[in-house]
Write an enzyme that holds these catalytic residues in place. Structure first.
Site, PDB file in Angstrom:
ATOM      1  CD  GLU A  28      -4.145  -5.685   2.795  1.00 29.37           C
ATOM      2  OE1 GLU A  28      -5.091  -4.946   3.161  1.00 29.37           O
ATOM      3  OE2 GLU A  28      -2.961  -5.515   3.139  1.00 29.37           O
TER       4      GLU A  28
ATOM      5  CD  GLU B   8      -3.188  -1.005   1.981  1.00 30.71           C
ATOM      6  OE1 GLU B   8      -3.083  -0.267   2.983  1.00 30.71           O
ATOM      7  OE2 GLU B   8      -4.215  -1.669   1.737  1.00 30.71           O
TER       8      GLU B   8
END
Length: 341
Positions: free
Chosen positions: A275, A166
């Site tokens: 995710e 991320e």
């Protein structure tokens, strides 16, 4: 997600995989199967979205067998950069005690024929400073991946390198150079058969790929040739702000998945949703289940998914799929398990 949240191979196989990959290696050419599984979190605990560190809590290996029995064949294994190198970003070695715990997870996964994503869970940062943008140098980042690629693989094709969790709030063109340095380091270390996950911006959100914010990352090249081994990393949560911090889901994200699938096909690329997840609610049982089914139907453009999260999370955590006394929770049974390979 936006919270605080390696190898003995048969010598014959290792030798074969280490050979030049000019196109005549069957193992090099093989495609990934449809993938589905979980994140086993804990080795990343204490890392916040600014790359600051705390205290890890690596899980044991028992959940690997549990989820494989459920049908999982993909395990994403998050780890903090600081923990991997003993809090020295320029370290020339991995921290032995921590890495032994982490490597045990990797070994448990690949020894059973499943796939392990090695995930550096630092949000493109080290203690608040961005890689290649005032923080650790691209060479520091490349050195980390040299260490991991050397230690983790023995050229095992079931290892997937997840370069960074991320990235956010950075210059994407500059970030592409950092990613290229890591890719080059992995290949130079001899890990030439593995897939690599290319992390986008905006917390690796799906939209950033098909809306063009991550276009600079499409220019990252693979020293072994082509782009078939460079997969795009995608995250998608279905709560109100797509953050994965709320118990209720408000969308199944099939519209986003459709746009991503079309864009991937148009650009000749493939992705993994590394995710996604949901709360212990009826809305998420429905929406997450529909989203994972959509991923299943979009194979091979979208190769699969890893749900967040099990491992060291307490079963009471809002997105937990950690089994209790060997029993899966209702969200996992209803939404995840039917969509595993």
């Amino acid at each position: 997600m936006k919270t605080a949240t390696l190898l003995a191979a048969l010598s014959v196989l290792a030798g074969a995989l280490a050979a030049p990959l000019a196109g005549d290696s069957a193992l090099h050419r093989r495609s990934l199967p449809r993938l589905g599984g979980v994140n086993l979190a804990g080795c990343d605990f204490g890392i916040d979205i600014y790359g600051n560190s705390g205290t890890p809590a690596c899980p044991g290996t028992e959940q690997v067998g549990h989820f494989i029995a459920d049908g999982a064949n993909l395990f994403r294994l998050p780890a903090g950069w600081q923990y991997l190198v003993g809090n020295n970003q320029a370290s020339t070695s991995l921290a032995p005690d921590f890495f032994a715990q982490y490597d045990a997870l990797v070994q448990a996964v690949i020894s059973k024929g499943a796939y392990a994503i090695i995930d550096v869970h630092n949000y493109a940062r080290w203690n608040g400073a961005i890689i290649g943008q005032g923080g650790p140098s691209n060479q520091d980042f490349a050195n980390l991946w040299t260490l991991l690629a050397t230690k983790v693989t023995s050229n095992d094709p079931n290892v997937i390198f997840g370069l960074m969790n991320e990235p956010h709030d950075l210059d994407v063109s500059t970030w592409a150079g950092s990613v290229q340095a890591a890719v080059n380091a992995i290949r130079a270390a001899g890990a030439t058969s593995q897939y690599i996950l290319i992390p986008g911006t905006g917390f690796t959100n799906a939209n950033a790929w098909f809306q063009g914010q991550d276009n600079a990352l499409l220019g990252v090249t693979d020293p072994v040739g082509g782009t078939d081994k460079l997969l795009l990393d995608v995250h998608r949560y279905n709560d109100v702000d797509f953050s994965g911090t709320h118990a209720e889901c408000t969308t199944n994200s099939l519209d986003v998945l459709s746009s991503l699938d079309s864009w991937l096909k148009g650009n000749g690329r493939k992705a993994i949703v590394s995710e996604t997840g949901g709360g212990h609610t009826t809305s998420c049982e429905t929406d997450l289940g529909e989203f994972l089914n959509g991923i299943k139907e979009d194979y091979p453009s979208v190769l699969g998914f890893a749900v967040w999260a099990a491992g060291s999370f307490d079963p009471s955590y809002v997105l937990s799929i950690t089994p209790t006394n060997g029993v899966d929770n209702q969200l996992f049974d209803i939404a995840v398990k039917p969509n595993l390979p």
